[in-house]
Design a protein around this motif. Structure first.
Motif, mmCIF file in Angstrom:
data_model
loop_
_atom_site.group_PDB
_atom_site.id
_atom_site.type_symbol
_atom_site.label_atom_id
_atom_site.label_comp_id
_atom_site.label_asym_id
_atom_site.label_seq_id
_atom_site.Cartn_x
_atom_site.Cartn_y
_atom_site.Cartn_z
ATOM 1 N N VAL A 82 0.831 -1.219 0.000
ATOM 2 C CA VAL A 82 0.000 0.000 0.000
ATOM 3 C C VAL A 82 0.854 1.253 0.000
ATOM 4 C CG1 VAL A 82 -1.937 -1.152 1.138
ATOM 5 C CG2 VAL A 82 -0.254 0.101 2.527
ATOM 6 N N SER A 119 -8.857 0.458 0.483
ATOM 7 C CA SER A 119 -8.874 0.817 -0.947
ATOM 8 C C SER A 119 -8.473 -0.346 -1.839
ATOM 9 C CB SER A 119 -7.923 1.997 -1.205
ATOM 10 O OG SER A 119 -8.301 3.128 -0.446
ATOM 11 N N ALA A 144 -5.498 2.309 4.555
ATOM 12 C CA ALA A 144 -4.982 2.081 3.203
ATOM 13 C C ALA A 144 -5.544 0.795 2.604
ATOM 14 C CB ALA A 144 -3.461 2.025 3.239
#
Length: 744
Positions: free
Chosen positions: A195, A216, A213
């Motif tokens: 990430v 997503s 993170a």
């Protein structure tokens, strides 16, 4: 198994480095941490590091990297330096050559094989020994499949090593196919690196930044790439039927749906954040709503409304409170269960005293806990069949589970059997504790302490198959009078607590003992004493005990009218007096009898110097009795003449009463407890002992106050800790029958 080359390595490090590194190792021929620590210190010595340590830490790694980023036949600085490498290879089971100080073809082949086994052969090709691989060489980690490992896990371990070893804070993990804390942490490192977390920021912890993170990067059927690899790695380390893959196919989706169903997530088959989180950390997605909670706060009508509004159905509450002063609402309060029922909630009971150290657990403590929990559950009104969750509130390692926790739960199970199996047994603790207690047959469901993700017993262990409640986060709820703080628990449905309750048993005075209860009481006591190695006939010579279980119970029953009177007069539970007398009589030996005779000889004929002893059915010394009577006369608890414990005539007069008059001994036993509640010390307490002075005598003393009073009663005993520990179960057995009778 003894290995000639490992023995050669141990002899080498002792002969060359012992005086230089300040240690020697035992020459057993078996690789162990001591040998690897010595090799680590030898390496530090060769690198010029002056502060030697067993740890291959940042200083060792940075110094090695600066001086020798690649070790090979051309760069190895000296024969002894090379011998350290060869010795490390021996300890790992690789061919290190002849310990000749030469980075030979055999050494090169061994290093190449080591890196292949680690999975780093493509990232670090060739026969060069790089610093992080050297660090891994000097550990007890294995890089070949172990007996209890799986190839699927090993594939994940090797892939993680090969992909991330060049990152600053990632180090070689074992590749033996066994899931450990390091394995699960390495998967989190992988997520953090993918990430975009920088070196120095990525730390292997599933914290807020990582979670944010990761949201997503969901994965689903048809997806390909590194996030699918990380997700499938998470499935593998959670021991789900999956393999490392970069393609999210239908087989993986089916396995995901089964996992989601098991952990009580929506069974979509997708790798959404909540599912990914459940694979990466024991607590999973802490924003999840839970249908259950546990709390140290009293459930009032206003708080019940708060809980219902939050979607809570099941509330965990504590049967007892180990403290008389702190957390006043921790234990279930009068009228609380009625409030819970009236508001359509259900309650699951938890039994916890301290239980936060291995020393709090053993077979005897388990027997006591079992009896105490049954007594408390009956007092509160829990119906037959309710499951009580017994807490193991610390990170027990495997050895502690075997030596302490399992015997403890064996004791709980036997106490529950003695009580007629009124309640089911549950266990609260780490995943490993819950799984092992359940596998041993000592519990029927688990309440998992998954909020403690750092526990050794959680990291690397799957959620137990019998989980009932999964504790994931602390959460404040409500406002004003309805405000409370709870631990949110996911509920599986395996346990639903109780939604209706029997009439509570109030803390009323004790009553006379019913003779019909004597046989079962006697049987319970006999079974317990037998279980702890104190049968009716035991000991040899002076250690031989003189009173049987039946004789002791009969003597106590003979004094029941007086014990009942004393209980009422002093607001003292009869079990306190009964336990003190029972334990004293069962402990009375031929050696004690001989000492009593020496006291009589001294006062009657002037022979010998033994002026006093613990005598009579209460095993009380005249000196203690005089002090207890003097104190209680002074407080107005009783009447009588004050005596002087320094005068032989007073000691002899009181000693004779204790020795010959059972009623006097019983009355004195009660006064000793009153003295104990007023501050009499309780023997030599170990460092860090948690015991505090009890409150004044009352009918609702906490368990730890009872323990302290029994300790203070036997303050003279050199084995007071053990004696008190064992006698607490006797107290709970007496209390079982007293509570039945006073609530009849």
């Amino acid at each position: 198994m003894r290995d000639a080359m490992v023995l050669k390595a141990q002899r080498f490090v002792n002969s060359v480095y012992a005086s230089r590194i300040g240690m020697t190792v035992e020459e057993t021929g078996e690789a162990d941490w001591s040998t690897l620590y010595a090799l680590t210190r030898a390496l530090q010595y060769e690198l010029g590091i002056t502060a030697l340590s067993d740890s291959f830490g940042p200083t060792t790694l940075s110094t090695l990297t600066d001086k020798y980023p690649k070790l090979n036949a051309d760069t190895v600085p000296s024969p002894d330096f090379c011998r350290i490498i060869q010795a490390g290879l021996y300890c790992k089971g690789y061919d290190g050559g002849d310990l000749d100080g030469t980075y030979s073809e055999r050494v090169q082949a061994a290093v190449t094989k080591l890196k292949t086994d680690m999975g780093v052969e493509q990232a670090f090709p060739g026969a060069d020994l790089t610093p992080k691989v050297f660090k891994a060489l000097l550990t007890m980690d294995s890089y070949v499949l172990g007996g209890s490992g799986t190839q699927q896990v090993r594939d994940v371990q090797r892939w993680l090593n090969g992909r991330y070893l060049n990152r600053q804070d990632f180090f070689v993990i074992a590749c033996d196919g066994r899931v450990t804390r390091d394995t699960t942490r390495a998967v989190v490192f992988g997520v953090q690196y993918e990430v975009g977390m920088a070196d120095g920021t990525a730390n292997g912890n599933f914290g807020p930044g990582t979670q944010s993170a990761l949201k997503s990067h969901p994965v689903k059927q048809g997806d390909k790439g590194v996030y699918v690899q990380l997700f499938s790695a998470g499935m593998v380390v959670n021991q789900r039927p999956a393999a490392l893959t970069d393609t999210f196919d239908s087989a993986l989706a089916a396995a995901v749906r089964a996992f989601q169903t098991f952990v009580a997530l929506p069974a979509t088959g997708d790798g959404d954040f909540s599912t990914f989180a459940s694979l990466l950390a024991s607590y999973g997605d802490q924003s999840r709503p839970g249908q259950a909670c546990d709390t140290i706060a009293k459930v009032t009508p206003a708080r019940a409304a708060t809980l219902k509004a939050a979607g809570i159905k099941y509330v965990g509450r504590y049967l007892t409170n180990p403290s008389a002063k702190s957390l006043p609402e921790k234990a279930i309060q009068p009228g609380e269960l009625a409030t819970i029922a009236q508001n359509g909630l259900r309650c699951f009971p938890i039994y916890q005293t301290v239980n936060n150290d291995a020393g709090d657990f053993d077979y005897v403590a388990g027997r006591t806990a079992g009896y105490a929990a049954v007594n408390a559950a009956l007092d509160h009104g829990f119906k037959k069949g309710t499951r009580i969750f017994f807490a193991v509130d610390f990170d027990a390692i495997d050895a502690e589970i075997s030596a302490n926790v399992l015997p403890h739960f064996k004791g709980i199970k036997e106490a529950m059997a003695d009580s007629g199996h009124p309640y089911e047994i549950g266990v609260y603790g780490s995943r490993n504790v819950c799984a092992r207690v359940g596998a041993a047959g000592y519990s029927t469901a688990s309440f998992v302490a998954d909020m403690s993700s750092g526990f050794e017993g959680n990291a690397g262990h799957p959620l137990p198959k019998d989980w009932a409640y999964d504790q994931i986060v602390i959460r404040p709820l409500g406002s004003g009078g309805g405000q409370l703080e709870v631990d949110i628990d996911i509920a599986s449905g395996r346990d639903t607590g109780q939604g209706s309750f029997n009439r509570p048993r109030p803390a009323v005075p004790d009553v006379a003992f019913d003779a019909r209860q004597v046989p079962p009481l006697r049987a319970d006591l006999a079974r317990y004493m037998q279980s702890i190695g104190r049968p009716d006939i035991g000991g040899i010579g002076g250690d031989a005990r003189l009173y049987t279980n039946a004789q002791t119970v009969e003597a106590i029953q003979d004094q029941d009218e007086l014990i009942t009177e004393l209980s009422h007069t002093y607001k003292m539970r009869k079990a306190l007096i009964q336990t003190a007398v029972y334990w004293a009589m069962r402990d009375y030996s031929l050696a004690d009898q001989a000492t009593d005779q020496q006291v009589a000889d001294h006062h009657l004929s002037g022979s010998g110097s033994v002026k006093d002893s613990h005598t009579g059915i209460g095993e009380i010394s005249a000196t203690d009795a005089i002090q207890a009577w003097n104190h209680c006369v002074g407080w107005g608890f009783t009447t009588g003449d004050r005596r002087d414990p320094a005068k032989d005539a007073d000691v002899w007069a009181v000693w004779q009463q204790l020795n010959k008059d059972n009623a006097f001994s019983v009355r004195t036993a009660a006064l000793l407890h009153l003295w104990g509640a007023r501050g009499r010390p309780g023997g030599q307490l170990p460092p860090g002992d948690r015991v505090t002075t009890p409150r004044t005598m009352r009918l609702d003393l906490a368990e730890f106050e009872i323990t302290e009073l029994l300790r203070r009663y036997r303050a003279w005993d050199p084995d007071v800790e053990s004696q008190t520990h064992q006698s607490m179960a006797v107290y709970q057995i007496f209390e079982k029958y007293n509570s039945i009778l006073r609530n009849a």
